[in-house]
Write a protein that holds these residues in place. Structure first.
Motif, mmCIF file in Angstrom:
data_model
loop_
_atom_site.group_PDB
_atom_site.id
_atom_site.type_symbol
_atom_site.label_atom_id
_atom_site.label_comp_id
_atom_site.label_asym_id
_atom_site.label_seq_id
_atom_site.Cartn_x
_atom_site.Cartn_y
_atom_site.Cartn_z
ATOM 1 N N LEU A 1 10.004 -3.171 -12.438
ATOM 2 C CA LEU A 1 9.067 -2.049 -12.371
ATOM 3 C C LEU A 1 9.246 -1.170 -11.137
ATOM 4 C CD1 LEU A 1 5.794 -3.654 -13.733
ATOM 5 C CD2 LEU A 1 7.340 -2.058 -14.867
ATOM 6 N N CYS A 2 9.989 -1.634 -10.167
ATOM 7 C CA CYS A 2 10.208 -0.831 -8.962
ATOM 8 C C CYS A 2 10.880 0.475 -9.355
ATOM 9 C CB CYS A 2 11.087 -1.602 -7.982
ATOM 10 S SG CYS A 2 11.786 -0.589 -6.677
ATOM 11 N N CYS A 3 10.381 1.604 -8.842
ATOM 12 C CA CYS A 3 10.984 2.877 -9.224
ATOM 13 C C CYS A 3 11.943 3.387 -8.158
ATOM 14 C CB CYS A 3 9.912 3.909 -9.558
ATOM 15 S SG CYS A 3 8.954 4.422 -8.135
ATOM 16 N N SER A 4 12.335 2.522 -7.233
ATOM 17 C CA SER A 4 13.354 2.849 -6.235
ATOM 18 C C SER A 4 13.003 4.077 -5.408
ATOM 19 C CB SER A 4 14.715 3.099 -6.888
ATOM 20 O OG SER A 4 15.068 2.012 -7.678
ATOM 21 N N CYS A 5 11.758 4.229 -5.060
ATOM 22 C CA CYS A 5 11.370 5.419 -4.300
ATOM 23 C C CYS A 5 11.566 5.225 -2.803
ATOM 24 C CB CYS A 5 9.928 5.780 -4.581
ATOM 25 S SG CYS A 5 8.781 4.569 -3.928
ATOM 26 N N TYR A 6 11.759 4.004 -2.385
ATOM 27 C CA TYR A 6 12.025 3.676 -0.976
ATOM 28 C C TYR A 6 10.854 3.977 -0.033
ATOM 29 C CZ TYR A 6 16.949 2.655 -1.840
ATOM 30 O OH TYR A 6 18.115 2.100 -2.271
ATOM 31 N N ASN A 7 9.676 4.216 -0.585
ATOM 32 C CA ASN A 7 8.518 4.432 0.290
ATOM 33 C C ASN A 7 8.253 3.202 1.145
ATOM 34 O OD1 ASN A 7 7.264 7.009 0.010
ATOM 35 N ND2 ASN A 7 6.895 6.496 -2.128
ATOM 36 N N CYS A 8 8.327 2.045 0.510
ATOM 37 C CA CYS A 8 8.022 0.788 1.205
ATOM 38 C C CYS A 8 9.025 0.557 2.322
ATOM 39 C CB CYS A 8 8.069 -0.355 0.215
ATOM 40 S SG CYS A 8 9.599 -0.436 -0.721
ATOM 41 N N GLN A 9 10.289 0.716 1.979
ATOM 42 C CA GLN A 9 11.361 0.426 2.923
ATOM 43 C C GLN A 9 11.259 1.313 4.158
ATOM 44 O OE1 GLN A 9 14.747 -0.597 0.799
ATOM 45 N NE2 GLN A 9 16.218 0.050 2.317
ATOM 46 N N ILE B 1 13.366 -3.507 1.332
ATOM 47 C CA ILE B 1 12.689 -4.053 0.158
ATOM 48 C C ILE B 1 13.336 -3.608 -1.150
ATOM 49 C CG2 ILE B 1 10.453 -4.244 -1.003
ATOM 50 C CD1 ILE B 1 9.474 -3.281 2.019
ATOM 51 N N ALA B 2 13.588 -2.311 -1.258
ATOM 52 C CA ALA B 2 14.164 -1.820 -2.509
ATOM 53 C C ALA B 2 15.543 -2.451 -2.727
ATOM 54 C CB ALA B 2 14.266 -0.300 -2.491
ATOM 55 N N ASP B 3 16.278 -2.630 -1.640
ATOM 56 C CA ASP B 3 17.597 -3.245 -1.760
ATOM 57 C C ASP B 3 17.483 -4.735 -2.106
ATOM 58 O OD1 ASP B 3 18.534 -0.778 -1.075
ATOM 59 O OD2 ASP B 3 18.889 -1.267 1.033
ATOM 60 N N VAL B 4 16.460 -5.386 -1.551
ATOM 61 C CA VAL B 4 16.232 -6.789 -1.908
ATOM 62 C C VAL B 4 15.969 -6.875 -3.410
ATOM 63 C CG1 VAL B 4 14.633 -8.742 -1.694
ATOM 64 C CG2 VAL B 4 15.373 -7.516 0.355
ATOM 65 N N ILE B 5 15.178 -5.923 -3.905
ATOM 66 C CA ILE B 5 14.877 -5.938 -5.343
ATOM 67 C C ILE B 5 16.154 -5.713 -6.166
ATOM 68 C CG2 ILE B 5 13.577 -4.767 -7.196
ATOM 69 C CD1 ILE B 5 11.265 -4.492 -5.211
ATOM 70 N N TYR B 6 17.040 -4.836 -5.685
ATOM 71 C CA TYR B 6 18.339 -4.710 -6.378
ATOM 72 C C TYR B 6 19.057 -6.054 -6.405
ATOM 73 C CZ TYR B 6 18.152 0.421 -5.905
ATOM 74 O OH TYR B 6 17.801 1.736 -5.968
ATOM 75 N N SER C 1 0.824 -1.208 0.000
ATOM 76 C CA SER C 1 0.000 0.000 0.000
ATOM 77 C C SER C 1 0.859 1.259 0.000
ATOM 78 C CB SER C 1 -1.006 0.002 1.156
ATOM 79 O OG SER C 1 -0.407 -0.253 2.382
ATOM 80 N N SER C 2 2.168 1.143 0.275
ATOM 81 C CA SER C 2 3.050 2.310 0.206
ATOM 82 C C SER C 2 3.526 2.573 -1.210
ATOM 83 C CB SER C 2 4.307 2.096 1.056
ATOM 84 O OG SER C 2 4.005 1.651 2.332
ATOM 85 N N CYS C 3 3.426 1.579 -2.061
ATOM 86 C CA CYS C 3 4.129 1.615 -3.345
ATOM 87 C C CYS C 3 3.331 2.339 -4.421
ATOM 88 C CB CYS C 3 4.412 0.187 -3.791
ATOM 89 S SG CYS C 3 5.167 0.111 -5.423
ATOM 90 N N PRO C 4 3.901 3.400 -4.988
ATOM 91 C CA PRO C 4 3.171 4.146 -6.015
ATOM 92 C C PRO C 4 2.985 3.326 -7.289
ATOM 93 C CG PRO C 4 5.417 4.978 -5.827
ATOM 94 C CD PRO C 4 5.227 3.991 -4.709
ATOM 95 N N VAL C 5 3.885 2.394 -7.528
ATOM 96 C CA VAL C 5 3.766 1.593 -8.749
ATOM 97 C C VAL C 5 2.649 0.560 -8.587
ATOM 98 C CG1 VAL C 5 4.965 0.073 -10.342
ATOM 99 C CG2 VAL C 5 6.210 1.933 -9.243
ATOM 100 N N ALA C 6 2.641 -0.096 -7.403
ATOM 101 C CA ALA C 6 1.599 -1.090 -7.152
ATOM 102 C C ALA C 6 0.217 -0.448 -7.214
ATOM 103 C CB ALA C 6 1.825 -1.746 -5.790
ATOM 104 N N ASP D 1 0.602 -5.493 -12.199
ATOM 105 C CA ASP D 1 1.783 -6.256 -12.609
ATOM 106 C C ASP D 1 2.873 -6.213 -11.550
ATOM 107 O OD1 ASP D 1 0.565 -6.692 -14.943
ATOM 108 O OD2 ASP D 1 1.662 -5.171 -16.085
ATOM 109 N N PHE D 2 2.718 -5.334 -10.590
ATOM 110 C CA PHE D 2 3.798 -5.169 -9.624
ATOM 111 C C PHE D 2 3.260 -5.044 -8.211
ATOM 112 C CE2 PHE D 2 6.728 -2.506 -7.133
ATOM 113 C CZ PHE D 2 7.855 -3.301 -7.218
ATOM 114 N N ASN D 3 3.839 -5.823 -7.299
ATOM 115 C CA ASN D 3 3.470 -5.732 -5.895
ATOM 116 C C ASN D 3 4.669 -6.206 -5.074
ATOM 117 O OD1 ASN D 3 2.619 -6.604 -3.273
ATOM 118 N ND2 ASN D 3 0.495 -6.561 -3.970
ATOM 119 N N PRO D 4 5.298 -5.296 -4.322
ATOM 120 C CA PRO D 4 6.525 -5.662 -3.612
ATOM 121 C C PRO D 4 6.314 -6.830 -2.638
ATOM 122 C CG PRO D 4 5.745 -3.473 -2.942
ATOM 123 C CD PRO D 4 4.958 -3.873 -4.136
ATOM 124 N N ARG D 5 5.147 -6.858 -1.984
ATOM 125 C CA ARG D 5 4.905 -7.956 -1.044
ATOM 126 C C ARG D 5 4.926 -9.297 -1.771
ATOM 127 N NH1 ARG D 5 0.952 -11.020 -0.345
ATOM 128 N NH2 ARG D 5 -0.463 -9.708 -1.539
#
Ligand code: SF4
Ligand code: SF4
Lengths: 164, 291, 534
Positions: A66-74, A83-88, A30-35, A40-44
């Motif tokens: 698709l992650c835009c590296s905004c770090y909102n989730c993290q 999370i963003a680092d896990v995606i990296y 719910s923090s993710c602007p892309v989700a 197509d994209f959901n960090p969880r």
């Protein structure tokens, strides 16, 4: 020796260390602007699929890109999953396996040729004195190439390009 | 005299002379010396981190080593550079093991990371090093009557644990600096949400959607313009408006200015000296309001 | 004078002279210093028919002599405004369960009507958010264990009074572990309360209508939801009440990693502390529901009564004594003693000597192992007794295996040896077991003595560092073994001949394994060559 599972591989990598903290609360989603914009994209879900060792689905799919590296989730994850680092870390694995979206080749070429990901054109350089800007200093391409060859990053272009 | 090593990055010299000019001129007016150090390289922002995180950290630290050698703190304009460099700096400062690992790579270039210098965002230099008082005293054209929507973007604030610019949920530094210029800082919905800048090229539709959200919220707030910190946000919102016009047939016509440009104008620097034509959305009406 | 009433979540007013919480016993009024006008007013003094009010009363400190203490200081709500994205204290219609409890109360400030504090209009759409600060590694990593039930209770009470209310509960996991608790959850679903599996990222407010929007995912639906709400109720973590840490320091009892009081033994002595006569119960140990709290209160009360009723404390003399003539006044032992049993006695002329309180001493001998002057000994385990015991058990070795001395503490160490025996596990007969009260008593020279007495190797077997029955003994022994290893190297003795092992008492298998391993290791090292004599 037991083969390392996909989630263990991620956890061993720089950036992936915190993946097992996740308890699937969905704060990241719910923090993710892309989700918010695309299903197509959901960090969880990415974290869950990784934890369930669904390697092919993750590495072959397009969602991790698709992650835009905004770090909102993290910032808000109650379990301090980076999370963003896990995606990296997962992207790094995908790239090692030759699953590379085209645009990353452009980034790669730019950085290894010019030392910058966005090229500064001759035109822009020439215009600087006119605008009242000091001349650009040379970039440290040599040092950069040394680093790239030490980490094996320069082998990157040898990898087969997967059709997108 | 206060001196910093300036880290320009790539996008600013390639496309945004307006940012560089306004920052350089304002800082020199405020008595700050910027040193251009040779052999800086890429800061290794998210796209490069996506290729390989370790290499990215090594390259970022290499740049910091150059500043350490010059015995200067690094000043960054672009938020992407700030994030990559400040993150590398703080990660290595706090993680001995990682530092050893990275130093092993750096040894090939004859450098060693010590962790003796800071990576500072342009705003931090203004607020903490120069000081609001000093700033205020130098203002000749206060931005009275100007309603400004502050936009931090993502990478100046997050991940906050490593960047420490401001409270990630209630940041105030940009608002404070806008008020110091005499302007009015306007609140708007979802102020802290991403502009989609980094999705350009990966998923243009998505990127445009996010930028459009931002523009809708700002235009609902009645702000005259947006103040940005990052060249990517600038592109997303400035050129973004042109693209949104053709895709959605919607015209917002909200000028997007870097905070540094507002600062330069308030300090009395002539608009012609600031490459105003870099903007796709004309900023004339803003300039007129200030002059 | 009237001010908002904290007890009623500021939904009503109270006077400067007020009863903090009407159901308390005895029902006594108090005066709020911060608002009372004192002699400028005196209305209450005039009104009181029994002249009970004295405006000049000053706070005083009272010393009471007691024989036992029960600590029941409870818990309180975590400050929800810490989680900025939920805007508690910022949006008036975001409240906590404790505040809601006042509205649910028919005798409360709203007469049982659930209202939006911002405009006092009835709240029709209510969203509960669970785990606010709980299970959150940024704040309180533990599950506060009762908040799910509190929210379920509130939700069902509201729904039964106002069936048209639209109630949702956002949760990470619903935890209903107590007796009949699951039925509550069942009932809530039957009543039409909605459950959303997701922890919301934030609450926002429409600046025009004042309506709240809860931004969350439903992970089961794989869908992002924006839940509109008139009222959002947070279920904050439960934290130790203010002053818990300070009181623990004053009393000399321990607190755990989460800041709650630590019981002596969670399973077997759940309301006792490491200090006899001081008991703990209820939410001060960990958040818990009313039945468990009452159970613990009974337990603590009975323990305290039993302790007092004896009228005396019977204590055996298995304690430490200090030869004050040897004491060098270094202050090591008073600091090291886990039971604060050692104090310094003023001997005049700036000279102090340590003294043990027989009542407080538990006889572990950690002080013995610490004293640089050899001024302390245990009555039941004197150095010469230990030496004699060591020489005795090492005097004979009829097997071909290398002789090993296993110095075991009387708690986990020795019990582990016993359990290996009971399970008929095998280890070499040349491993000789010597029992000491706690490994913390050991001194470095004793390891050397063991080698001199004929041991080829020495095993020190204690409790786990964090599970030592005498708090710090095993930890101290570990450090001494490390130091001794360095010394052995200096003397030309292989440091691998000495090893520390830490077991839980049931780990007989681990002991047998360790003994076997040591034996193999020593065989490889060959005979110890000691240069004794000139
Ligand atoms: S917010 Fe953190 S714990 Fe929650 S689902 Fe996302 S990664 Fe997992
Ligand atoms: S960092 Fe990536 S996953 Fe996290 S909120 Fe931003 S876009 Fe979504």
């Amino acid at each position: 020796m037991r083969a390392e599972s996909f989630s263990e591989t991620i956890r061993e990598r720089l950036g992936g260390e915190t993946i097992t903290f996740c308890y699937q609360c969905g704060t990241c989603a719910s923090s993710c602007p892309v989700a918010k914009r695309t299903t197509d994209f959901n960090p969880r879900e990415i974290i869950k699929l990784c934890l369930l060792d669904e390697k092919d689905e993750i590495l072959d799919g397009k969602s991790i890109w698709l992650c835009c590296s905004c770090y909102n989730c993290q910032e808000r994850c109650p379990q301090k999953v980076e999370i963003a680092d896990v995606i990296y870390a997962v992207r790094n694995i995908a790239i090692e396996k030759g699953k590379v979206p085209n645009i990353y080749f452009e980034f790669f070429n730019a950085i290894s040729n010019d030392g910058r990901i966005v090229k500064v054109s001759q035109f822009a350089e020439n215009k600087r004195p006119q605008l009242g800007l000091p001349p650009l200093q040379p970039t440290g391409v040599d040092a950069l190439k040394k680093i790239l060859s030490t980490t094996g990053f320069d082998k990157f272009h040898l990898k087969k390009e997967e059709p997108q | 005299m206060m001196s910093y090593a300036i880290f320009l990055g790539c996008t600013i010299p390639a496309r945004q002379p307006n940012y560089e000019l306004s920052a350089r001129k304002s800082l020199s007016k405020l008595g700050v010396k910027l040193v251009d150090i040779a052999n800086m390289t890429c800061c290794c922002p998210p796209p490069v981190q996506s290729i390989d995180l370790k290499t990215s950290l090594a390259i970022a630290s290499y740049n910091i080593c150059l500043a350490e050698e010059a015995n200067l703190d690094l000043l960054t304009l672009c938020s992407g550079c700030f994030e990559s460099l400040a993150m590398a700096n703080n990660m290595l400062k706090h993680d001995q093991k990682l530092k050893t690992k990275i130093n092993k790579i750096l040894a090939e270039t004859g450098k060693e990371f010590h962790g003796t210098k800071e990576v500072k965002h342009f705003l931090q230099v203004l607020k903490d090093d120069i000081g609001l008082n000093q700033l205020e005293q130098n203002i000749v054209k206060p931005l009275t009557d100007l309603k400004i929507a502050p936009f931090y973007g993502c990478h100046a604030l997050r991940p906050s644990e490593l960047l420490q610019l401001d409270d990630p949920e209630r940041p105030q530094i940009l608002e404070t600096l806008i008020k110091t210029l005499g302007g009015t800082s306007i609140e708007y919905q979802n102020k802290l949400k991403c502009c989609g800048g980094l999705l350009r090229g990966v998923s243009d539709d998505l990127a445009l959607d996010l930028a459009r959200d931002k523009l809708i919220n700002v235009s609902n707030s009645g702000a005259d313009c947006i103040a940005t910190l990052c060249p990517f946000c600038f592109v997303a919102l400035d050129i973004g408006q042109i693209q949104i016009r053709s895709k959605f047939q919607e015209i917002y016509d909200i000028p997007v200015l870097h905070y540094s440009e507002l600062l330069a104008l308030a300090l009395g620097i002539a608009p012609e000296e600031l490459a105003p034509r870099t903007h796709k959305i004309r900023i004339d009406k803003i300039i007129n309001k200030i002059l | 004078m009237e001010v908002p009433d904290e007890y009623n979540a500021k939904l009503s007013m109270r006077k400067a002279v007020y009863m903090n919480n009407p159901p308390v016993h005895p029902p006594v009024y108090a005066i709020d210093e911060s608002v009372c006008k004192f002699h400028d007013c005196e209305e209450c003094v005039k009104a009181c028919p029994t002249q009970a009010i004295e405006l000049d009363q000053k706070p005083e400190e009272v010393t009471i002599n007691v024989g036992s203490i029960v600590v029941a200081t409870g818990f309180e709500e975590f400050d929800s405004s810490t989680i900025k994205e939920y805007h508690y204290n910022d949006y008036p219609d975001v409240i906590t369960n404790l505040e809601l409890a006042r509205m649910v109360d028919g005798f409360g400030p709203t007469g049982g009507v659930i209202v939006r504090p911002s405009n006092r209009q009835p709240a029709k759409k209510i969203v509960f958010i669970q785990c606010v600060g709980s299970r959150d590694r940024r704040w309180k990593p533990y599950c506060s264990s009762i908040c799910c039930m509190i929210s379920l209770k509130h939700a069902t009470l509201i729904k039964s009074a106002y069936p048209e209310a639209d109630i949702s509960v956002c949760y990470i996991d619903i935890r209903t572990t107590g007796r009949e608790h699951e039925y509550y959850y069942e009932q809530a679903r039957e009543m039409g309360i909605k459950f959303v599996k997701g922890r919301p990222t934030e609450i926002s407010r429409d600046p025009k209508t004042g309506k709240l929007v809860v931004d969350t995912e439903d992970a089961l639906l794989h869908r992002l939801l924006e839940l509109e709400a008139d009222l959002v109720v947070l279920a904050p973590a439960m934290v130790p009440s203010e002053g818990t840490k300070e009181l623990a320091e004053i009393l000399g009892i321990d607190i755990d990693q989460d800041g709650f009081y630590k019981e002596y033994n969670a399973k077997l002595r759940p309301t006792e502390t490491k200090l006899r006569g001081i008991y703990i119960c209820g939410g001060t140990i960990f958040p818990k529901d009313a039945p468990t709290t009452s159970l613990q209160a009974h337990s603590a009360a009975v323990k305290a009564a039993k302790f007092l009723n004896k009228g005396k404390i019977i204590k055996d003399q298995r304690t430490a004594v200090i030869n004050q003539d040897y004491c060098g006044d270094c202050e090591f032992c008073p600091v090291t003693c886990p039971y604060h049993a050692i104090t310094l006695e003023d001997k005049g002329e700036d000279h102090f000597a340590a003294k043990v309180s027989d009542l407080l001493c538990e006889g572990c001998g950690v002080c013995v192992g610490t004293c640089p002057q050899n001024a302390i000994e245990l009555r039941h385990s004197k150095p010469e007794q230990m030496t004699a015991q060591m020489n005795g058990i090492l005097s004979l070795n009829e097997s071909a295996e290398p002789l090993i001395l296993a110095i075991c503490c009387s708690e986990c160490g020795h019990t582990a040896v016993d359990s290996s025996g009971m399970a008929m596990m095998e280890y070499p007969a040349s491993v000789r077991v010597m029992k000491v009260p706690c490994t913390g008593i050991l001194q470095i020279h004793q390891f050397l003595e063991a080698f001199k007495a004929g041991a080829q190797g020495v095993m020190v077997v204690g409790c786990k560092s964090d599970g030592c029955h005498y708090e710090v003994g095993s930890q101290k022994a570990e450090k001494k073994v490390d130091l001794a290893k360095t010394l052995l190297n200096e003397y030309g003795i292989e440091s691998e001949r000495l090893e520390m092992f830490q077991f839980v008492f049931i780990e007989g298998d681990k002991f047998a394994e360790a003994a076997q391993m040591m034996s193999e290791r020593l065989k490889k090292l060959g005979n110890l060559k000691l240069m004794i004599g000139p």
